[in-house]
Design an enzyme around this catalytic site. Sequence first.
Site, short mmCIF file in Angstrom:
data_model
loop_
_atom_site.label_atom_id
_atom_site.label_comp_id
_atom_site.label_asym_id
_atom_site.label_seq_id
_atom_site.Cartn_x
_atom_site.Cartn_y
_atom_site.Cartn_z
N HIS A 156 9.27 -1.44 -15.69
CA HIS A 156 9.27 -0.90 -14.33
C HIS A 156 10.64 -0.37 -13.98
O HIS A 156 11.64 -0.65 -14.65
CB HIS A 156 8.83 -1.97 -13.32
CG HIS A 156 9.78 -3.12 -13.16
ND1 HIS A 156 9.94 -3.81 -11.98
CD2 HIS A 156 10.63 -3.72 -14.05
CE1 HIS A 156 10.81 -4.77 -12.12
NE2 HIS A 156 11.25 -4.75 -13.36
N HIS A 216 5.63 -1.95 -4.70
CA HIS A 216 6.23 -1.88 -6.03
C HIS A 216 5.13 -1.94 -7.09
O HIS A 216 4.08 -2.54 -6.88
CB HIS A 216 7.22 -3.03 -6.24
CG HIS A 216 8.01 -2.90 -7.52
ND1 HIS A 216 8.92 -1.88 -7.73
CD2 HIS A 216 8.01 -3.64 -8.66
CE1 HIS A 216 9.45 -2.01 -8.93
NE2 HIS A 216 8.91 -3.06 -9.52
N CYS A 240 9.66 3.54 -8.79
CA CYS A 240 8.64 2.73 -9.47
C CYS A 240 7.32 3.48 -9.67
O CYS A 240 6.78 3.51 -10.79
CB CYS A 240 8.41 1.43 -8.71
SG CYS A 240 7.64 1.60 -7.08
#
Length: 381
Positions: free
Chosen positions: A353, A341, A293
């Site tokens: 993402h 994240h 990520c």
Amino acid sequence: MASHRKPRPGGTTGAGLRTPALATAALTSMAVFSQTAEAAPGTDHAKPSLEEVEKKVDDLYRQAESATEKYNAAKERTGRQRGRVDALRDELARRTERLDKAREELGSFAAAQYRTGAAAPGTATFLLANNPQDYFDQSQLMNRLTAREKRAVDAYVGEQAAAMKDRRQASESLRTLDASQQDLRAAKAAVQRKLASARELLSTLTAQEKARLAAIEREKQQEAARRAAELAKQQAARQQADSSSSTASASGSAGSTESSSYDTKAEKAVAFARAQIGKPYVWGATGPDSYDCSGLTQAAWKAAGVTLPRTTYDQVDAGTTVSLADARPGDLIFFYDDISHVGVYMGNGMMIHAPKPGAYVREESIYYGGESIIHSVVRPG
């Protein structure tokens, strides 16, 4: 845009976003899963429900991603420490070369004195000793030396002391490097354990159960899309109101110029992120064929000429925090109370993402896991 630094968030969030009680939820999930797993076989409670399985798998994947960010941080520390060790080794080599030259010069003086009888043989022994500092302060010896010879002694003693200091620093750096490498191996093992547990749990499901899980996931995605559409309407209304009330003042013009500059960079970051859709999530990857990520967000903004730190923990400090209602394309959306994240906001409640291990880079609602997991929005600058 000037960077706005802030303390690492703990139990609260910035920009008015809610912080989930993840620790409580995780403990509750673990307790439920443990109770159902320990129930007697053959009873209705012997096997966890699909919802519990899904929650457990999602939690394992999230833990794996959190471990991935810790791996990235350990990798960064290891790289910096390895560079420091290499630099110290290079300096020590140069220092040793200078020390050898100083020793040779002292040796030539001592040899000349011995041949001419200008000094007793013991003087040569003193000057060529491994540690002449013991003799350096003895005035009867120093009185026999010329100014040039004294400079040579000073140079030798100084180089020797510096070399000893460099050796100590190199040894300490090597110990730190070894500790960093151990952290790196531990973080890597943690990721692998979480992924293995998730795969093992999924392997116990029947085809029918997997189909039901897919249906549950589709329902979640539909709800997330609905929430994204609501946010898009709110943001559109807010932008329209802001546009109506804007003035042509000097400060407004400056703000408009700054906004335009950000939008230009953000457009490049968004375009890069969109081009990565379909590439696999791989823990620790920074492209170009796969990403985790924070690797994706770092690469996207690098394409726009902005350097972001490697990990989510540092990226959250690399800009200005804004409210979710003020989020603009290119902003970074961070998730979970441990900031494990991140995604690139695309506008209209959507982001791009690298979701989790086993998945691919994709465009998805920022509400993919519910509103409560959204931590903060940061505008890089």
